[in-house]
Design a protein around this motif. Structure first.
Motif, PDB file in Angstrom:
ATOM      1  N   LYS A  45      -3.317   1.450  -2.508  1.00  0.00           N
ATOM      2  CA  LYS A  45      -4.453   0.911  -3.340  1.00  0.00           C
ATOM      3  C   LYS A  45      -4.003  -0.388  -4.249  1.00  0.00           C
ATOM      4  O   LYS A  45      -4.387  -1.455  -3.835  1.00  0.00           O
ATOM      5  N   THR A  46      -3.011  -0.231  -4.675  1.00  0.00           N
ATOM      6  CA  THR A  46      -2.222  -1.349  -5.287  1.00  0.00           C
ATOM      7  C   THR A  46      -1.566  -2.406  -4.655  1.00  0.00           C
ATOM      8  O   THR A  46      -1.757  -3.474  -4.840  1.00  0.00           O
ATOM      9  N   THR A  47      -0.944  -2.117  -3.466  1.00  0.00           N
ATOM     10  CA  THR A  47      -0.510  -2.799  -2.671  1.00  0.00           C
ATOM     11  C   THR A  47      -1.638  -3.623  -2.141  1.00  0.00           C
ATOM     12  O   THR A  47      -1.637  -4.922  -1.873  1.00  0.00           O
ATOM     13  N   CYS A  48      -2.581  -3.071  -1.832  1.00  0.00           N
ATOM     14  CA  CYS A  48      -3.840  -3.764  -1.047  1.00  0.00           C
ATOM     15  C   CYS A  48      -4.396  -4.758  -2.251  1.00  0.00           C
ATOM     16  O   CYS A  48      -4.565  -5.974  -1.859  1.00  0.00           O
ATOM     17  N   PHE A  49      -4.513  -4.632  -3.417  1.00  0.00           N
ATOM     18  CA  PHE A  49      -4.664  -5.484  -4.796  1.00  0.00           C
ATOM     19  C   PHE A  49      -3.641  -6.695  -4.716  1.00  0.00           C
ATOM     20  O   PHE A  49      -4.156  -7.917  -5.037  1.00  0.00           O
ATOM     21  N   ASN A  50      -2.419  -6.213  -4.700  1.00  0.00           N
ATOM     22  CA  ASN A  50      -1.484  -7.416  -4.800  1.00  0.00           C
ATOM     23  C   ASN A  50      -1.542  -8.163  -3.477  1.00  0.00           C
ATOM     24  O   ASN A  50      -1.145  -9.410  -3.483  1.00  0.00           O
ATOM     25  N   LEU A  51      -2.134  -7.861  -2.459  1.00  0.00           N
ATOM     26  CA  LEU A  51      -2.288  -8.629  -1.400  1.00  0.00           C
ATOM     27  C   LEU A  51      -3.508  -9.621  -1.389  1.00  0.00           C
ATOM     28  O   LEU A  51      -3.522 -10.923  -1.272  1.00  0.00           O
ATOM     29  N   LEU A  52      -4.443  -8.979  -2.171  1.00  0.00           N
ATOM     30  CA  LEU A  52      -5.863  -9.748  -2.209  1.00  0.00           C
ATOM     31  C   LEU A  52      -5.348 -10.856  -3.398  1.00  0.00           C
ATOM     32  O   LEU A  52      -6.095 -11.993  -3.157  1.00  0.00           O
ATOM     33  N   THR A  53      -4.552 -10.607  -4.359  1.00  0.00           N
ATOM     34  CA  THR A  53      -4.360 -11.826  -5.259  1.00  0.00           C
ATOM     35  C   THR A  53      -2.974 -12.656  -5.009  1.00  0.00           C
ATOM     36  O   THR A  53      -2.784 -13.238  -5.700  1.00  0.00           O
ATOM     37  N   LYS A  54      -2.499 -12.174  -3.821  1.00  0.00           N
ATOM     38  CA  LYS A  54      -1.423 -13.031  -3.321  1.00  0.00           C
ATOM     39  C   LYS A  54       0.013 -12.773  -4.031  1.00  0.00           C
ATOM     40  O   LYS A  54       0.687 -13.651  -4.049  1.00  0.00           O
ATOM     41  N   PHE A  55       0.049 -11.665  -5.000  1.00  0.00           N
ATOM     42  CA  PHE A  55       1.258 -11.147  -5.371  1.00  0.00           C
ATOM     43  C   PHE A  55       2.221 -10.625  -4.163  1.00  0.00           C
ATOM     44  O   PHE A  55       3.474 -10.773  -4.557  1.00  0.00           O
ATOM     45  N   LEU A  56       1.687 -10.553  -3.386  1.00  0.00           N
ATOM     46  CA  LEU A  56       2.328  -9.922  -1.996  1.00  0.00           C
ATOM     47  C   LEU A  56       1.644 -10.739  -0.732  1.00  0.00           C
ATOM     48  O   LEU A  56       0.567 -11.267  -0.843  1.00  0.00           O
ATOM     49  N   THR A  57       2.495 -11.235   0.048  1.00  0.00           N
ATOM     50  CA  THR A  57       1.940 -11.850   1.249  1.00  0.00           C
ATOM     51  C   THR A  57       1.835 -10.768   2.298  1.00  0.00           C
ATOM     52  O   THR A  57       2.579 -10.091   2.662  1.00  0.00           O
ATOM     53  N   PRO A  58       0.582 -10.881   2.975  1.00  0.00           N
ATOM     54  CA  PRO A  58       0.515  -9.986   4.126  1.00  0.00           C
ATOM     55  C   PRO A  58       1.489 -10.212   5.159  1.00  0.00           C
ATOM     56  O   PRO A  58       1.860 -11.341   5.648  1.00  0.00           O
TER      57      PRO A  58
END
Length: 257
Positions: A45-58
């Motif tokens: 869930k949190t990884t998904c949030f981080n992807l949506l806000t681009k704190f992580l790159t898909p």
């Protein structure tokens, strides 16, 4: 992508050195809705949030917001589009007043957040707007208190006010009721319903009674993949969801009717 969908992911995937944290997630968030992302610990869930806000790159897949492909955009660009995230751990300035906290957020939105040498008086124009935001979250009577004096639940309400100051089209709330007593949970639940009346909310939340009472749509993740999606009544009866939660969380799932 229809006008009714404000946020969409297509086969969104994130791998960390061979471990797939988010796997082929197709998410559609309806404009003007409260959409909850739930699942057991480690579901992504949190990884998904981080992807949506681009704190992580898909690793692969696409993210579309308001009809635009934002997959390659920076966090700052995405925030300017109106995707604003409230963090899991309360992130207010403890030694500023409640009013000053909201004023800082308003300055950030105006692009003047680094002009700390401006006179205090030049910021007074923001006071009316800051007070209006505090009234929205029932904190106007606490405006002169320092944030450190607020209860935990009211700190989270202040955080929502600072998020609202950024004029979000889509608010991402990460565990908004975590660590709260019943009274604070109820206050934040009512507050989320209130602010969602004129914007879209996507939330990660463990508290099933909160999810059951305010979410229009629920997406259940397990091991990074979508397990089920739909309204609470439908999702809570899904055998795969019940099995995924098991034990105490399963009791929570049943007990939230």
């Amino acid at each position: 992508m229809t006008d009714a969908v404000i946020l969409e992911t297509r086969a969104l995937t994130k791998e960390f050195k061979g471990f797939v944290a988010v796997s082929q997630v197709n998410l559609k968030v309806q404009r003007g809705s409260i959409h909850a992302l739930i699942g057991p610990n480690g579901a992504g869930k949190t990884t998904c949030f981080n992807l949506l806000t681009k704190f992580l790159t898909p690793t692969s897949g696409q993210i579309l917001f308001d009809g635009h492909d934002i997959t390659a955009e920076t966090p700052a660009h995405i925030a300017r589009r109106g995707v604003i995230r409230s963090f899991q751990i309360s992130s207010v300035f403890p030694h500023l007043t409640v009013l000053e906290n909201v004023r800082v957020a308003l300055q950030r939105h105006l692009g003047s957040s680094f002009q700390f040498w401006r006179s205090e008086r030049s910021l007074d124009s923001l006071n009316d707007k800051a007070m209006a935001l505090l009234a929205q979250v029932d904190l106007d009577k606490y405006a002169a208190l320092t944030a450190v004096e607020l209860s935990y639940g009211r700190k989270r309400a202040l955080e929502i006010a600072t998020t609202l100051a950024m004029e979000p089209k889509l608010m991402l709330l990460d565990e908004p009721t975590q660590g709260m007593g019943l009274e604070d949970v109820d206050r934040i639940k009512q507050l989320i319903k209130k602010v969602a009346a004129s914007r879209t909310v996507l939330m990660v939340e463990h508290n099933m009674s909160v999810v059951a009472s305010i979410a229009d749509t629920i997406t259940v993740l397990q091991r990074g993949a979508t397990l089920a999606e739909g309204p609470y009544e439908q999702v809570s009866k899904n055998p795969a969801v019940i099995e995924a939660y098991m034990g105490s969380a399963n009791t929570e799932l049943k007990g939230a009717h």
